[in-house]
Motif scaffolding. Structure first.
Motif, short mmCIF file in Angstrom:
data_model
loop_
_atom_site.label_atom_id
_atom_site.label_comp_id
_atom_site.label_asym_id
_atom_site.label_seq_id
_atom_site.Cartn_x
_atom_site.Cartn_y
_atom_site.Cartn_z
N ARG A 2 34.13 27.76 29.39
CA ARG A 2 34.82 26.74 30.18
C ARG A 2 34.47 26.90 31.66
O ARG A 2 34.21 28.01 32.13
N GLU A 27 34.55 30.51 33.50
CA GLU A 27 35.64 31.35 33.02
C GLU A 27 35.27 32.83 33.17
O GLU A 27 36.09 33.65 33.58
N ARG A 31 37.03 35.84 35.30
CA ARG A 31 37.40 37.08 34.61
C ARG A 31 36.89 38.31 35.38
O ARG A 31 37.58 39.30 35.53
N GLU A 56 47.43 39.46 29.90
CA GLU A 56 46.33 38.76 29.26
C GLU A 56 45.56 37.90 30.25
O GLU A 56 46.12 37.37 31.21
N GLU A 58 44.41 34.90 29.80
CA GLU A 58 44.88 33.51 29.81
C GLU A 58 46.03 33.31 30.80
O GLU A 58 46.13 32.27 31.44
N ASP A 59 46.91 34.31 30.92
CA ASP A 59 47.98 34.24 31.91
C ASP A 59 47.39 34.21 33.32
O ASP A 59 47.83 33.45 34.18
N LEU A 61 44.34 33.24 34.14
CA LEU A 61 43.64 31.97 34.32
C LEU A 61 44.60 30.85 34.66
O LEU A 61 44.35 30.05 35.58
N ASP A 62 45.73 30.79 33.99
CA ASP A 62 46.76 29.78 34.31
C ASP A 62 47.21 29.91 35.76
O ASP A 62 47.35 28.91 36.47
N GLU A 72 39.78 21.68 35.00
CA GLU A 72 38.71 22.04 34.06
C GLU A 72 37.66 20.94 34.05
O GLU A 72 37.97 19.76 34.02
#
Length: 75
Positions: A2, A27, A31, A56, A58-59, A61-62, A72
């Motif tokens: 992404r 992404e 990271r 995590e 994903e947390d 990234l949000d 995105e």
């Protein structure tokens, strides 16, 4: 993979805002560049150690999306 974009302000030599530059990050770039910092700061704030399983990506990234007003890229 992404990809996400956000606007970065551009200033002239006098400090005046002259426009915006759209920055695109993958992404994986988020990271490697932001996740370690975010995890450490989260650990300091909560007082908990920061094993990978507690915080995590994903947390992170949000959070990164909200802070940077990012979106995105779909194409």
């Amino acid at each position: 993979m992404r990809y996400y974009c956000y606007n970065e302000p551009v200033f002239d030599n006098d400090g005046n805002l002259v426009g915006n530059e759209v920055i695109t990050m993958s992404e994986e770039e988020i990271r490697t560049t932001y996740f370690p910092y975010w995890r450490q700061r989260k650990s300091e704030r909560t007082g908990e150690p920061c094993p990978d399983s507690n915080f995590e990506f994903e947390d992170c990234l949000d959070y990164w999306i909200v802070v940077n007003w990012a979106w995105e890229v779909t194409k």
